[in-house]
Design a protein around this motif. Structure first.
Motif, PDB file in Angstrom:
ATOM      1  N   GLU A  17       8.632   1.504  -6.402  1.00  0.00           N
ATOM      2  CA  GLU A  17       8.798   0.113  -6.849  1.00  0.00           C
ATOM      3  C   GLU A  17       7.833  -0.779  -5.970  1.00  0.00           C
ATOM      4  O   GLU A  17       7.419  -1.748  -6.488  1.00  0.00           O
ATOM      5  N   ALA A  18       7.388  -0.342  -4.556  1.00  0.00           N
ATOM      6  CA  ALA A  18       6.760  -1.173  -3.780  1.00  0.00           C
ATOM      7  C   ALA A  18       5.500  -1.162  -4.119  1.00  0.00           C
ATOM      8  O   ALA A  18       4.848  -2.328  -4.206  1.00  0.00           O
ATOM      9  N   VAL A  19       4.765   0.039  -4.710  1.00  0.00           N
ATOM     10  CA  VAL A  19       3.572   0.151  -5.304  1.00  0.00           C
ATOM     11  C   VAL A  19       3.549  -0.766  -6.447  1.00  0.00           C
ATOM     12  O   VAL A  19       2.384  -1.363  -6.568  1.00  0.00           O
ATOM     13  N   ALA A  20       4.479  -0.597  -7.260  1.00  0.00           N
ATOM     14  CA  ALA A  20       4.253  -1.501  -8.669  1.00  0.00           C
ATOM     15  C   ALA A  20       4.152  -2.940  -8.189  1.00  0.00           C
ATOM     16  O   ALA A  20       3.597  -3.647  -8.822  1.00  0.00           O
ATOM     17  N   GLY A 100       0.699   7.216  -4.201  1.00  0.00           N
ATOM     18  CA  GLY A 100      -0.808   7.265  -3.949  1.00  0.00           C
ATOM     19  C   GLY A 100      -1.500   7.286  -5.493  1.00  0.00           C
ATOM     20  O   GLY A 100      -2.520   6.768  -5.742  1.00  0.00           O
ATOM     21  N   PHE A 101      -0.782   8.179  -6.213  1.00  0.00           N
ATOM     22  CA  PHE A 101      -1.351   8.348  -7.583  1.00  0.00           C
ATOM     23  C   PHE A 101      -1.387   7.334  -8.541  1.00  0.00           C
ATOM     24  O   PHE A 101      -2.366   6.946  -9.263  1.00  0.00           O
ATOM     25  N   LEU A 102      -0.242   6.704  -8.315  1.00  0.00           N
ATOM     26  CA  LEU A 102       0.053   5.298  -9.156  1.00  0.00           C
ATOM     27  C   LEU A 102      -0.876   4.152  -8.719  1.00  0.00           C
ATOM     28  O   LEU A 102      -1.426   3.418  -9.467  1.00  0.00           O
ATOM     29  N   VAL A 125      -7.990  11.337 -12.555  1.00  0.00           N
ATOM     30  CA  VAL A 125      -7.394  10.347 -11.542  1.00  0.00           C
ATOM     31  C   VAL A 125      -7.760  10.929 -10.119  1.00  0.00           C
ATOM     32  O   VAL A 125      -7.490  11.768  -9.699  1.00  0.00           O
ATOM     33  N   THR A 126      -8.475  10.020  -9.488  1.00  0.00           N
ATOM     34  CA  THR A 126      -9.216  10.103  -8.095  1.00  0.00           C
ATOM     35  C   THR A 126      -8.342   9.496  -7.308  1.00  0.00           C
ATOM     36  O   THR A 126      -8.400   8.305  -7.223  1.00  0.00           O
ATOM     37  N   VAL A 127      -7.528  10.214  -6.328  1.00  0.00           N
ATOM     38  CA  VAL A 127      -6.666   9.434  -5.277  1.00  0.00           C
ATOM     39  C   VAL A 127      -7.601   9.669  -4.131  1.00  0.00           C
ATOM     40  O   VAL A 127      -8.012  10.742  -3.662  1.00  0.00           O
ATOM     41  N   PRO A 128      -7.878   8.756  -3.513  1.00  0.00           N
ATOM     42  CA  PRO A 128      -8.664   8.603  -2.178  1.00  0.00           C
ATOM     43  C   PRO A 128      -8.017   9.521  -1.121  1.00  0.00           C
ATOM     44  O   PRO A 128      -6.737   9.350  -0.743  1.00  0.00           O
ATOM     45  N   GLY A 129      -8.827  10.350  -0.446  1.00  0.00           N
ATOM     46  CA  GLY A 129      -8.254  11.243   0.603  1.00  0.00           C
ATOM     47  C   GLY A 129      -7.609  12.362   0.121  1.00  0.00           C
ATOM     48  O   GLY A 129      -6.888  13.282   0.791  1.00  0.00           O
ATOM     49  N   GLU A 130      -7.354  12.561  -1.237  1.00  0.00           N
ATOM     50  CA  GLU A 130      -6.644  13.631  -1.789  1.00  0.00           C
ATOM     51  C   GLU A 130      -7.715  14.214  -3.137  1.00  0.00           C
ATOM     52  O   GLU A 130      -8.613  13.796  -3.347  1.00  0.00           O
ATOM     53  N   HIS A 131      -7.232  15.441  -3.512  1.00  0.00           N
ATOM     54  CA  HIS A 131      -7.884  16.078  -4.545  1.00  0.00           C
ATOM     55  C   HIS A 131      -7.653  15.194  -6.052  1.00  0.00           C
ATOM     56  O   HIS A 131      -6.636  14.359  -5.938  1.00  0.00           O
TER      57      HIS A 131
END
Length: 151
Positions: A17-20, A100-102, A125-131
């Motif tokens: 909810e915070a990311v949204a 992070g995905f969202l 979907v490219t998540v910075p710092g992850e695969h």
């Protein structure tokens, strides 16, 4: 740096909810709490309807739906399982990595790779710092939003 640990469904819902909110998205949440309302109550370690199947207490599942494009839903299950659906394409994402995905989806770090031979279409979907997360798309599943991200 690894993402913060989200030990419960409620902690994950609050983080999502915070990311949204940061991206100006409205969230509709539906919570299923209790053995009689969740999938976890149907199948325990000893089989269907196992009354002692949940050592962590009351099972809690949630379905979150977000407004706007792309169409996104998040289904949080009791046992750290999460399914994030972007424009009808389902991704299995670790609970700790869902915020992070969202953020990547709503920051437009998404593209569709189309190949002619062999014919295939993949949502990435490219998540910075992850695969990167990758899922195949059927030819008839391309929505206008997905078609606008073809590379």
């Amino acid at each position: 740096m690894p993402p913060p640990h989200l030990p419960t469904t409620q902690s994950a819902v609050l983080a999502i909810e915070a990311v949204a909110d940061r991206h100006g998205r409205t969230v509709r949440a539906q919570h299923d709490i209790g053995r009689d309302r969740t999938f976890a109550g149907l199948v325990g370690p000893s089989g269907p309807g196992d009354p002692a199947g949940e050592p962590d207490g009351i099972p809690h599942e949630a379905l979150l739906e977000f407004d706007g494009r792309p169409a996104v839903t998040v289904r949080l299950f009791t046992h750290d399982e999460v399914t994030v659906t972007v424009e009808g394409i389902a991704f299995d994402v670790d609970r700790d990595r869902v915020p992070g995905f969202l953020n990547a989806v709503w920051s437009d770090l998404v593209h569709v790779r189309a190949r002619t031979f062999p014919p295939s279409t993949t949502l990435i979907v490219t998540v910075p710092g992850e695969h990167s997360y990758r899922e195949g798309i059927g030819v008839h599943s391309l929505t206008p939003w997905l078609a606008g991200r073809i590379r």
